[in-house]
Write a protein that holds these residues in place. Sequence first.
Motif, PDB file in Angstrom:
ATOM      1  N   SER A 138      51.156  39.570  43.737  1.00  0.00           N
ATOM      2  CA  SER A 138      51.972  38.662  44.284  1.00  0.00           C
ATOM      3  C   SER A 138      51.724  37.323  43.304  1.00  0.00           C
ATOM      4  N   THR A 139      53.065  36.534  43.452  1.00  0.00           N
ATOM      5  CA  THR A 139      53.061  35.169  42.751  1.00  0.00           C
ATOM      6  C   THR A 139      52.047  34.250  43.791  1.00  0.00           C
ATOM      7  N   THR A 140      51.845  34.663  44.955  1.00  0.00           N
ATOM      8  CA  THR A 140      50.758  33.701  45.422  1.00  0.00           C
ATOM      9  C   THR A 140      49.442  33.693  44.951  1.00  0.00           C
ATOM     10  N   LYS A 141      49.178  34.363  43.882  1.00  0.00           N
ATOM     11  CA  LYS A 141      47.843  34.166  43.332  1.00  0.00           C
ATOM     12  C   LYS A 141      47.812  32.879  42.448  1.00  0.00           C
ATOM     13  N   VAL A 142      49.119  32.415  42.123  1.00  0.00           N
ATOM     14  CA  VAL A 142      49.263  31.170  41.268  1.00  0.00           C
ATOM     15  C   VAL A 142      48.616  31.446  40.206  1.00  0.00           C
ATOM     16  N   LEU A 143      49.112  32.396  39.222  1.00  0.00           N
ATOM     17  CA  LEU A 143      48.366  32.527  38.125  1.00  0.00           C
ATOM     18  C   LEU A 143      49.188  31.711  37.042  1.00  0.00           C
ATOM     19  N   THR A 144      48.407  30.376  36.596  1.00  0.00           N
ATOM     20  CA  THR A 144      48.955  29.499  35.727  1.00  0.00           C
ATOM     21  C   THR A 144      48.215  29.688  34.498  1.00  0.00           C
ATOM     22  N   ASP A 145      46.999  30.375  34.422  1.00  0.00           N
ATOM     23  CA  ASP A 145      46.294  30.273  33.244  1.00  0.00           C
ATOM     24  C   ASP A 145      47.049  31.707  32.487  1.00  0.00           C
ATOM     25  N   PHE A 146      47.384  31.824  31.260  1.00  0.00           N
ATOM     26  CA  PHE A 146      47.833  32.878  30.600  1.00  0.00           C
ATOM     27  C   PHE A 146      47.003  33.892  30.235  1.00  0.00           C
ATOM     28  N   ALA A 147      45.575  33.613  29.910  1.00  0.00           N
ATOM     29  CA  ALA A 147      44.639  34.543  29.925  1.00  0.00           C
ATOM     30  C   ALA A 147      44.205  35.283  31.351  1.00  0.00           C
ATOM     31  N   GLN A 148      44.333  34.718  32.390  1.00  0.00           N
ATOM     32  CA  GLN A 148      44.208  35.507  33.460  1.00  0.00           C
ATOM     33  C   GLN A 148      45.577  36.351  33.911  1.00  0.00           C
ATOM     34  N   PHE A 149      46.547  35.666  33.673  1.00  0.00           N
ATOM     35  CA  PHE A 149      47.647  36.544  33.911  1.00  0.00           C
ATOM     36  C   PHE A 149      47.679  37.616  32.737  1.00  0.00           C
ATOM     37  N   ARG A 150      47.347  37.737  31.757  1.00  0.00           N
ATOM     38  CA  ARG A 150      47.287  38.742  30.808  1.00  0.00           C
ATOM     39  C   ARG A 150      46.166  39.810  31.381  1.00  0.00           C
TER      40      ARG A 150
END
Length: 301
Positions: A138-150
């Motif tokens: 979910s986008t509710t995780k607020v993944l704004t750091d690209f490394a975490q998103f990866r």
Amino acid sequence: MSEAKKATAHYHLPGLFEFHELYRVFLPLFCAHREYFYDWCDIGSIYGAPADCIWGGGRVGCGTQTAGEVLALMREYGISARLTFSNSLLRKEHLSDPRCNALCRLFAETPQNGVIVHSELLLDYLKKTYPELYFVSSTTKVLTDFAQFRQELEREEFRYVVPDFRLNNALDRLAALPQEQKDKVEFLCNECCWFGCKERKACYEAVSRKNLGERGTEHRCTAPDAAGGYRFSKAMENPGFVSIADIQKCYLPMGFSNFKIEGRGLGSALILEFLLYYMAKPEYQLRVREEIYLDNMLDLF
């Protein structure tokens, strides 16, 4: 991934329960008159949750249709149905909730259905209990750091990952993703939230508490123009907005194909405007709008 798949934008639309009556009219029109709509897009899924679901998150669910009615409509048109169960504050005792489990059992009867999830506790439970379902981060995780998103993209349990809208324009880093990860990215297109907001997690947690029926401090948005509510025109000015031109000229050529439209907490008339903008050819938008508005059984306001 084939060239045909690369050239197709799969939209993930809001309001599975909340806007059932709108889709009951829109989907037959979309299928019967494909000439009204862009040939480079289709409907990948419709997501949402009914009222009184403690696993719900993102928005407080609503809608009076039964799960059977909703699923029947999705099966008729071959569309994936997703439950928005993105509550971030769940505890072990919540996993036995009879209403949410009953919904998952019904949705699991059709292999194409999935669940949007935030809680790791819920994800582990769903994987074991309803393995027929697929899962969306979910986008509710607020993944704004690209490394975490990866790192999230690398998780095998997720078929799709919805990053925070502020990563939408990290184009150089997005372009460098391998194709198997590009296939999993689902961009949130029409977010109206202030691009500089630092309270998105707190906002989503407040919704999670409401769905759990727990007391807590009411979240008050402090963003500029917050009192004005959602305006599509304002969303279009957001630096993270994804336009149809962006989809055609930027994201599809880069190998991305999944695009989420938000709006579960809005009115059906505004949802229709999203559908018209993202899916209908300009010369047919008035015709589609008339077909929808003239349905006497549909109340858009």
